[in-house]
Design an enzyme around this catalytic site. Structure first.
Site, short mmCIF file in Angstrom:
data_model
loop_
_atom_site.label_atom_id
_atom_site.label_comp_id
_atom_site.label_asym_id
_atom_site.label_seq_id
_atom_site.Cartn_x
_atom_site.Cartn_y
_atom_site.Cartn_z
CE1 TYR A 40 18.11 24.66 69.07
CE2 TYR A 40 17.68 23.77 71.25
CZ TYR A 40 17.22 23.96 69.83
OH TYR A 40 16.16 23.37 69.16
CG PHE A 58 15.13 14.13 63.68
CD1 PHE A 58 14.51 12.89 63.28
CD2 PHE A 58 14.84 14.66 64.95
CE1 PHE A 58 13.84 12.04 64.06
CE2 PHE A 58 14.11 13.78 65.62
CZ PHE A 58 13.60 12.83 65.50
CB SER A 105 18.74 21.46 65.92
OG SER A 105 19.55 20.31 65.56
CE LYS A 145 13.94 26.67 67.52
NZ LYS A 145 13.81 26.73 66.14
CB THR A 160 13.09 23.88 71.57
OG1 THR A 160 13.41 23.12 72.97
CG2 THR A 160 13.86 25.17 71.68
CG ASP A 161 11.24 21.39 76.16
OD1 ASP A 161 11.95 21.37 75.41
OD2 ASP A 161 10.91 20.27 76.87
CD GLU A 162 16.83 22.14 74.62
OE1 GLU A 162 17.73 22.84 74.82
OE2 GLU A 162 16.88 21.15 74.17
#
Ligand code: NAD
Length: 347
Positions: A155, A11, A85, A159, A130-132
């Site tokens: 996930y 994506f 992702s 990351k 990622t902000d996660e």
């Protein structure tokens, strides 16, 4: 200059590849992608024959192949997006996330370390994250670059692990690196397991819209092309060894976002007002579900001058129109394997 972009058939990667191939004719852009369920070369049909673009099908978890590619092409810059992702899939199969996101990133770092001589312009290893990784916020507050990591899903843990390795290679081996942590993206080419295209597709199909828990989870949303512009800026102007948060200044509770989508889709499809909302179905919550993510993107704004170029209204409009006029793309990615995944996930 040879630039390696990993995960370019996915994506976000497909938007980054297109931007770089079109903007930098003096770069040769190599797209390394394993073409997992999320990778789709249809996303790059319009640029596949450009003379400064090469696609390589390979798995970043395969050390030998990664090494041989770096030996052959001596990449002077790496923009690393390849990853597993999707949080829900990480709950089912965490190891796949460790292999690609952690091991794959280390393979790339090792290969970059071996061929980097410190004598290139623009040389850097750029890791897209990622902000996660920051975990969950309460009702208030924002993630800054100083927020301690506290990942809650396999996930985000994978990351976070890869972010730590990139930083550690910078500290230990003096490799030039930069990391960005971005909020939820939406836009054209997103695989319909993620919230916005999932609901657009389900509304088109007139099937239930599965909303986790009470729907009060909050996320920040950024239009994918604005993320690609930020990536271009950080790759060229970011300071080595720094982290930048990227966000849309655009927080939404899931349920409010779903209702907005329903309203827009009713208009677009010419269906009676309120008909899509009837499809909303609350389902059992995702385990370890983070209540709220919100990004303070003032560092990239103040230091590099980046702000989103489109409003959420404009971005959603473009996104919905794209899915409605790309029925073949949508049908292709939602047949076969996707149906098996979907039935298992939302049974
Ligand atoms: P995606 O799932 O759409 O695409 C991932 C791509 O990586 C696919 O093309 C896939 O084929 C490829 N890939 C997967 N495993 C691979 C492997 N072992 N070797 C080579 N290629 C492999 O993902 P996306 O949403 O475009 O996300 C891209 C990156 O941005 C990821 O690193 C993700 O963590 C990060 N990110 C995503 C979001 C978001 O909202 N989507 C937000 C912040 C950060």
């Amino acid at each position: 200059m040879n630039i390696l972009i990993t995960g370019g058939a996915g994506f976000i990667g497909s938007h980054v590849i297109r931007l770089f191939v079109k903007t930098y004719p003096n770069y040769h852009i190599f797209n390394l992608d394993a073409l997992t369920y999320a990778g789709n070369l249809e996303n790059l049909k319009d640029i596949e024959n450009e003379s400064n673009y090469t696609f390589i099908k390979a798995d970043i978890a395969d050390e030998e192949i990664v090494d041989s590619l770096f030996n052959k092409y001596k990449f002077e810059g790496v923009i690393h997006l390849a990853a597993e992702s999707h949080v829900d899939r990480s709950i089912i199969d965490p190891l796949a996330f460790v292999k690609t996101n952690v091991l794959g990133t280390i393979n790339l770092l090792n290969a970059f370390k071996k061929c980097w001589r410190g004598d290139f312009i623009n040389k850097r290893f750029y890791h897209i994250s990622t902000d996660e990784v920051y975990g969950a916020l309460g009702e208030s507050g924002l993630f800054t670059e100083q927020t301690p990591y506290s990942p809650n899903s396999p996930y985000s843990a994978s990351k976070a692990g890869s972010d730590h390795f990139v930083r550690a290679y910078g500290e230990t081996y003096n490799l030039p690196y930069v990391i960005t942590n971005c909020s939820n993206n939406y836009g054209q080419n997103q695989f319909p397991e993620k919230l916005i295209p999932l609901f657009i597709n389900n509304i088109i199909q007139n099937i239930p819209l599965p909303v986790y828990g009470d729907g009060n989870y909050t996320r920040d949303w950024l239009y994918v092309k604005d993320h690609a512009i930020a990536i271009d800026l950080v790759f060229h102007k970011g300071i080595n060894g720094e982290t930048y948060n990227i966000g849309g200044f655009n927080e939404w509770k899931n349920i409010d976002l779903v209702k907005l989508l329903c309203k827009k889709m009713d208009d677009k499809l010419g269906r009676p007002k309120g008909s899509s909302e009837l499809l909303i179905t609350y389902i059992k919550d995702r385990p370890g579900h983070d209540l709220r993510y919100a990004i303070d993107a003032s560092k990239i704004k103040n230091e590099l001058g980046w702000i989103p170029s489109v409003t959420f209204e404009q971005g959603l409009e473009k996104t919905i129109s794209w899915y409605l006029s790309n029925e073949v793309w949508l049908n292709n990615v939602t047949s076969g394997q996707y149906q098996t995944y979907y039935k298992k996930q939302y049974k």
